[in-house]
Design a protein around this motif. Structure first.
Motif, mmCIF file in Angstrom:
data_model
loop_
_atom_site.group_PDB
_atom_site.id
_atom_site.type_symbol
_atom_site.label_atom_id
_atom_site.label_comp_id
_atom_site.label_asym_id
_atom_site.label_seq_id
_atom_site.Cartn_x
_atom_site.Cartn_y
_atom_site.Cartn_z
ATOM 1 N N MET A 57 0.789 -1.128 0.155
ATOM 2 C CA MET A 57 -0.118 -0.032 0.079
ATOM 3 C C MET A 57 1.017 1.309 0.020
ATOM 4 N N LYS A 58 1.928 1.237 0.762
ATOM 5 C CA LYS A 58 2.716 2.423 0.702
ATOM 6 C C LYS A 58 3.601 2.579 -0.562
ATOM 7 N N LYS A 59 4.001 1.561 -1.198
ATOM 8 C CA LYS A 59 4.617 1.836 -2.364
ATOM 9 C C LYS A 59 3.702 2.201 -3.431
ATOM 10 N N THR A 60 2.463 1.862 -3.364
ATOM 11 C CA THR A 60 1.287 2.355 -4.537
ATOM 12 C C THR A 60 1.117 3.744 -4.130
ATOM 13 N N ALA A 61 0.987 4.171 -2.843
ATOM 14 C CA ALA A 61 0.875 5.469 -2.750
ATOM 15 C C ALA A 61 2.199 6.435 -2.910
ATOM 16 N N LEU A 62 3.171 5.713 -2.717
ATOM 17 C CA LEU A 62 4.576 6.562 -3.233
ATOM 18 C C LEU A 62 4.601 6.745 -4.607
ATOM 19 N N PHE A 63 4.214 5.868 -5.490
ATOM 20 C CA PHE A 63 4.128 5.847 -6.856
ATOM 21 C C PHE A 63 3.173 6.928 -7.454
ATOM 22 N N ILE A 64 2.128 6.935 -7.039
ATOM 23 C CA ILE A 64 1.003 7.808 -7.055
ATOM 24 C C ILE A 64 1.482 9.410 -6.812
ATOM 25 N N LEU A 65 1.981 9.379 -5.594
ATOM 26 C CA LEU A 65 2.707 10.920 -5.153
ATOM 27 C C LEU A 65 3.618 11.333 -6.099
ATOM 28 N N LEU A 66 4.658 10.443 -6.547
ATOM 29 C CA LEU A 66 5.565 11.038 -7.382
ATOM 30 C C LEU A 66 5.134 11.361 -8.927
ATOM 31 N N ILE A 67 4.040 10.549 -9.361
ATOM 32 C CA ILE A 67 3.573 10.820 -10.642
ATOM 33 C C ILE A 67 2.868 12.285 -10.548
ATOM 34 N N LEU A 68 1.920 12.288 -9.625
ATOM 35 C CA LEU A 68 1.084 13.697 -9.363
ATOM 36 C C LEU A 68 2.103 14.744 -9.548
ATOM 37 N N THR A 69 2.805 14.686 -8.510
ATOM 38 C CA THR A 69 4.067 15.679 -8.236
ATOM 39 C C THR A 69 4.897 15.915 -9.652
ATOM 40 N N ALA A 70 5.076 14.934 -10.324
ATOM 41 C CA ALA A 70 5.978 15.330 -11.672
ATOM 42 C C ALA A 70 5.049 15.886 -12.646
ATOM 43 N N ILE A 71 3.593 15.557 -12.391
ATOM 44 C CA ILE A 71 2.757 16.163 -13.679
ATOM 45 C C ILE A 71 2.354 17.742 -13.125
ATOM 46 N N PHE A 72 2.222 18.146 -11.545
ATOM 47 C CA PHE A 72 2.260 19.329 -11.237
ATOM 48 C C PHE A 72 3.206 20.135 -11.578
ATOM 49 N N LEU A 73 4.430 19.779 -11.131
ATOM 50 C CA LEU A 73 5.735 20.510 -11.229
ATOM 51 C C LEU A 73 6.001 20.646 -12.871
ATOM 52 N N GLY A 74 5.791 19.734 -13.764
ATOM 53 C CA GLY A 74 5.913 19.829 -14.908
ATOM 54 C C GLY A 74 5.041 20.995 -15.771
ATOM 55 N N SER A 75 3.843 21.183 -15.029
ATOM 56 C CA SER A 75 3.113 22.141 -15.669
ATOM 57 C C SER A 75 3.550 23.446 -15.454
ATOM 58 N N ILE A 76 3.717 23.475 -14.184
ATOM 59 C CA ILE A 76 4.397 24.791 -13.800
ATOM 60 C C ILE A 76 5.685 25.437 -14.119
ATOM 61 N N LEU A 77 6.594 24.150 -14.633
ATOM 62 C CA LEU A 77 7.722 24.416 -15.212
ATOM 63 C C LEU A 77 7.462 24.753 -16.787
ATOM 64 N N GLY A 78 6.844 24.050 -17.367
ATOM 65 C CA GLY A 78 6.400 24.316 -18.658
ATOM 66 C C GLY A 78 5.867 25.885 -18.891
ATOM 67 N N ASN A 79 5.001 26.105 -17.901
ATOM 68 C CA ASN A 79 4.277 27.496 -18.310
ATOM 69 C C ASN A 79 5.257 28.560 -17.710
ATOM 70 N N GLY A 80 6.135 28.420 -16.830
ATOM 71 C CA GLY A 80 7.141 29.287 -16.517
ATOM 72 C C GLY A 80 8.252 29.674 -17.345
ATOM 73 N N VAL A 81 8.636 28.482 -18.399
ATOM 74 C CA VAL A 81 9.753 28.953 -19.204
ATOM 75 C C VAL A 81 9.202 29.219 -20.576
ATOM 76 N N ALA A 82 7.623 29.239 -20.692
ATOM 77 C CA ALA A 82 7.360 29.567 -22.517
ATOM 78 C C ALA A 82 7.876 30.769 -22.923
ATOM 79 N N ASP A 83 8.287 31.856 -22.197
ATOM 80 C CA ASP A 83 8.709 33.054 -22.735
ATOM 81 C C ASP A 83 10.118 33.134 -22.974
ATOM 82 N N ILE A 84 10.981 31.976 -22.507
ATOM 83 C CA ILE A 84 12.402 32.137 -22.515
ATOM 84 C C ILE A 84 12.780 31.340 -24.039
#
Length: 86
Positions: free
Chosen positions: A1-28
Motif C-alpha cells: 500500500m505504501k509503495k502504491t501511494a508513493l508511486f501515485i505521489l511521485l507521478i502527481l508531483t511530476a505532473i504538477f511541477l511539469g505544468s508549472i515549469l512548462g508555463n514558467g519557461v514559455a517566454d524563454i
C-alpha cells in the motif's frame, strides 16, 4: 500500500511541477520547447432531466516538461520504494 501511494505521489508531483515549469519557461527562447504540448478534450455534454441538469466535460493536456519529469519519477521510484522498506 505504501509503495502504491508513493508511486501515485511521485507521478502527481511530476505532473504538477511539469505544468508549472512548462508555463514558467514559455517566454524563454531556448527553453520554450518545454512548454510544447497537446490537449485532448471532450466537449460539454448536458443531460436535462427536467428537475436537474447534469453537465460533463473533460480536458487532458500534457507538455514536454511533464513527460520528462514523469520519466524521472519512474526512474526514481524503485530507489525510493527500496528506501521505504528499510
Amino acid at each position: 500500500m505504501k509503495k502504491t501511494a508513493l508511486f501515485i505521489l511521485l507521478i502527481l508531483t511530476a505532473i504538477f511541477l511539469g505544468s508549472i515549469l512548462g508555463n514558467g519557461v514559455a517566454d524563454i527562447n531556448f527553453l520554450c520547447w518545454l512548454d510544447y504540448g497537446k490537449s485532448i478534450s471532450i466537449d460539454n455534454v448536458s443531460v436535462d432531466l427536467i428537475i436537474i441538469t447534469f453537465s460533463f466535460g473533460c480536458t487532458f493536456s500534457i507538455n514536454i516538461a511533464q513527460l520528462i519529469l514523469m520519466l524521472v519519477a519512474f526512474l526514481v521510484y524503485p530507489k525510493a520504494a527500496a528506501a521505504l522498506n528499510t
